[in-house]
Design a protein around this motif. Structure first.
Motif, short mmCIF file in Angstrom:
data_model
loop_
_atom_site.label_atom_id
_atom_site.label_comp_id
_atom_site.label_asym_id
_atom_site.label_seq_id
_atom_site.Cartn_x
_atom_site.Cartn_y
_atom_site.Cartn_z
N ASN A 72 0.82 -1.22 0.00
CA ASN A 72 0.00 0.00 0.00
C ASN A 72 0.85 1.27 0.00
O ASN A 72 0.43 2.30 0.52
CB ASN A 72 -0.94 0.03 1.20
N LYS A 73 2.05 1.18 -0.62
CA LYS A 73 2.96 2.33 -0.62
C LYS A 73 3.62 2.60 -1.95
O LYS A 73 3.96 3.75 -2.24
CB LYS A 73 4.07 2.14 0.43
N VAL A 74 3.88 1.57 -2.73
CA VAL A 74 4.68 1.73 -3.95
C VAL A 74 3.92 1.17 -5.15
O VAL A 74 3.46 0.03 -5.11
CB VAL A 74 6.05 1.01 -3.81
N ILE A 75 3.80 1.99 -6.18
CA ILE A 75 3.20 1.54 -7.43
C ILE A 75 4.31 1.00 -8.33
O ILE A 75 5.36 1.64 -8.48
CB ILE A 75 2.47 2.69 -8.15
N ASN A 100 -1.80 9.59 -4.25
CA ASN A 100 -1.01 10.24 -3.19
C ASN A 100 0.11 9.35 -2.67
O ASN A 100 0.60 9.55 -1.56
CB ASN A 100 -1.90 10.72 -2.03
N TYR A 101 0.51 8.36 -3.45
CA TYR A 101 1.68 7.57 -3.09
C TYR A 101 2.92 8.38 -3.43
O TYR A 101 2.89 9.27 -4.27
CB TYR A 101 1.71 6.24 -3.84
N LYS A 102 4.02 8.04 -2.79
CA LYS A 102 5.24 8.82 -2.95
C LYS A 102 6.25 8.21 -3.92
O LYS A 102 7.11 8.91 -4.42
CB LYS A 102 5.91 9.02 -1.59
N LEU A 103 6.14 6.91 -4.19
CA LEU A 103 7.14 6.26 -5.03
C LEU A 103 6.50 5.33 -6.05
O LEU A 103 5.63 4.53 -5.71
CB LEU A 103 8.13 5.46 -4.18
N HIS A 119 13.45 2.26 -13.18
CA HIS A 119 13.36 3.71 -12.98
C HIS A 119 12.50 4.02 -11.76
O HIS A 119 11.40 3.52 -11.64
CB HIS A 119 12.77 4.38 -14.22
N ARG A 120 13.04 4.87 -10.89
CA ARG A 120 12.32 5.36 -9.71
C ARG A 120 11.68 6.69 -10.07
O ARG A 120 12.35 7.58 -10.59
CB ARG A 120 13.28 5.58 -8.55
N ILE A 121 10.42 6.83 -9.76
CA ILE A 121 9.71 8.08 -10.02
C ILE A 121 9.08 8.50 -8.69
O ILE A 121 8.36 7.71 -8.07
CB ILE A 121 8.66 7.89 -11.12
N VAL A 122 9.36 9.72 -8.27
CA VAL A 122 8.92 10.15 -6.95
C VAL A 122 7.86 11.24 -7.03
O VAL A 122 7.79 12.00 -7.99
CB VAL A 122 10.11 10.63 -6.08
N ASN A 123 7.07 11.28 -5.97
CA ASN A 123 6.04 12.29 -5.80
C ASN A 123 6.18 12.84 -4.38
O ASN A 123 5.53 12.37 -3.46
CB ASN A 123 4.65 11.65 -6.01
#
Length: 125
Positions: A72-75, A100-103, A119-123
């Protein structure tokens, strides 16, 4: 468990999967095996999870489907394409904003070295 700890496990598991099978399989095959292996590591996985999109008074129950949501944290958005397009990155950014996830992790398995397809994509992380 933090987003970064989850990302490390996803990367290591994806790397092992890629070492075993290499590039060239369908995205759905990578998704099935990756979700199975992550679940074996006691991570909570949701596959093809419908994510709603709300616009003013309308709510689309299935605005998109996330390939994997881990803990429930990373897509995790999986691809098996010749080359990632700009739209693939934008897609993950949009998913992060809507949830509203961060990563988000964008993984293209159709590469010789998985590090080139991860690839890491951040919010706001």
């Amino acid at each position: 468990m933090t987003e970064n700890e989850i990302a490390k496990i996803v990367f290591e598991t994806s790397l092992e999967l890629h070492r075993n099978y290499g590039p060239g399989m369908f995205e759905s095959v990578y998704e099935e095996i990756l979700s199975y292996e992550l679940a074996k590591k006691s991570l909570y996985i949701e596959r093809q999870k419908p994510i709603p999109v709300i616009h003013e008074e309308i709510k689309m129950e299935v605005g998109f489907r996330a390939d994997l949501i881990v803990e429930n944290k990373v897509i995790v958005e999986l691809k098996s394409v010749e080359e990632l397009a700009k739209v693939h990155y934008k897609q993950v950014i949009t998913y992060l904003k809507l949830t509203n996830y961060k990563l988000g992790l964008l993984i293209n398995f159709n590469v010789d070295l998985l590090k080139d397809g991860f690839h890491r994509i951040v919010n706001g992380l």
